[in-house]
Design a protein around this motif. Structure first.
Motif, PDB file in Angstrom:
ATOM      1  N   THR A 102       0.816  -1.205   0.000  1.00 56.15           N
ATOM      2  CA  THR A 102       0.000   0.000   0.000  1.00 56.15           C
ATOM      3  C   THR A 102       0.856   1.263   0.000  1.00 56.15           C
ATOM      4  N   ARG A 108      -1.627   2.442  -3.488  1.00 56.85           N
ATOM      5  CA  ARG A 108      -2.560   3.526  -3.167  1.00 56.85           C
ATOM      6  C   ARG A 108      -3.631   3.680  -4.241  1.00 56.85           C
ATOM      7  N   THR A 109      -3.241   3.451  -5.504  1.00 61.73           N
ATOM      8  CA  THR A 109      -4.218   3.529  -6.585  1.00 61.73           C
ATOM      9  C   THR A 109      -5.283   2.454  -6.451  1.00 61.73           C
ATOM     10  N   ASP A 112      -7.597   3.390  -3.528  1.00 64.35           N
ATOM     11  CA  ASP A 112      -8.539   4.441  -3.925  1.00 64.35           C
ATOM     12  C   ASP A 112      -9.635   3.896  -4.826  1.00 64.35           C
TER      13      ASP A 112
END
Length: 251
Positions: A102, A108-109, A112
């Motif tokens: 992460t 992170r993409t 999200d």
């Protein structure tokens, strides 16, 4: 004519003082057995309860995680015996790996993208956001939520209760209050500190004390039998967001 009475002789008193004191009565066999029993109970009781709770937690986490481990990576496949703690080890490795993935841009993409999907689900969206906010607040390393302990006059005048200070009251709750300076307080119940009352109270009515949350849990779970040791520091009252000594007491 009355004669003066003769003084009493002190020889019997001196004789009684010269005699050795009588030995204390010896305790009976039953009393000694009772003492030995309670001594053994004080030693074995905490160990047994700690051992039982530890095994219960290990079995609980193993029951959650073990079905997710592929058979090729499960040591029980080759040993043909149940190995306690495999689920905990796998959970630690998995959470660490998840945190590592992460931390980069790709991770992170993906997070999200998953959150955008959850945001389209009415009930799941509220549950996820609430739980995520709680975890971010509690496990924030530089945060102070539930790390400050206080005492409040609760549930009535002259009655004081230990409390955990969650933080300052903000947002719509603060806007609905008559004046600023309120705190979110959690008052745990005894002997189960996981239950309690959420109270919004003005900071001037909260007396912050220098003990740890662990000591609060010990006091509550023991119903006041276990008490924290006194410290030289004086209790400090929260005023205008800054801790200071009690009025009339030197700093």
């Amino acid at each position: 004519m009355n004669e003066n009475p003769k003084p009493e002789s002190i020889e019997p008193i001196l004789a009684s003082l010269s005699q050795p004191p009588s030995p204390a009565p010896s305790r009976g066999f039953g009393a000694r057995l009772r003492t030995y029993f309670f001594t053994g109970l004080l030693v074995a009781g905490p160990l047994a309860i700690t051992f039982y709770i530890t095994l219960w937690l290990i079995d609980l986490i193993d029951g959650w995680v073990r079905p997710l481990i592929p058979a090729a990576y499960n040591p029980e496949t080759y040993l043909n015996i149940s190995v306690p703690g495999v689920g905990i080890l796998a959970a630690l490795v998995g959470l660490t790996l998840l945190g590592f993935l992460t931390a980069n841009i790709l991770g992170r993409t993906l997070i999200d993208f998953g959150e955008r999907i959850l945001d389209q689900m009415p009930f799941v969206r509220s549950v996820y956001k609430g739980v995520k906010q709680i975890f971010e607040t509690v496990f924030k390393q530089d945060g102070t939520s539930f790390r400050r302990v206080g005492m409040i006059e609760w549930p009535g005048p002259g009655m004081w209760s230990l409390c955990l200070i969650a933080g300052e009251t903000n947002g719509q709750l603060a806007a609905a209050l008559p004046n600023p300076g309120y705190l979110n307080i959690f008052v745990p119940c005894s002997p189960n500190p996981t239950t309690g009352y959420f109270v919004v109270m003005h900071e001037s009515r909260v007396t912050e004390i220098d003990i740890s949350p662990d000591e609060v849990f010990k006091v509550i779970m023991s119903m006041g039998i276990i008490q924290p040791q006194a410290k030289p520091e004086l209790p400090r009252r929260i005023e205008n967001g800054i801790s200071g000594p009690e009025p009339g007491n030197p700093a």
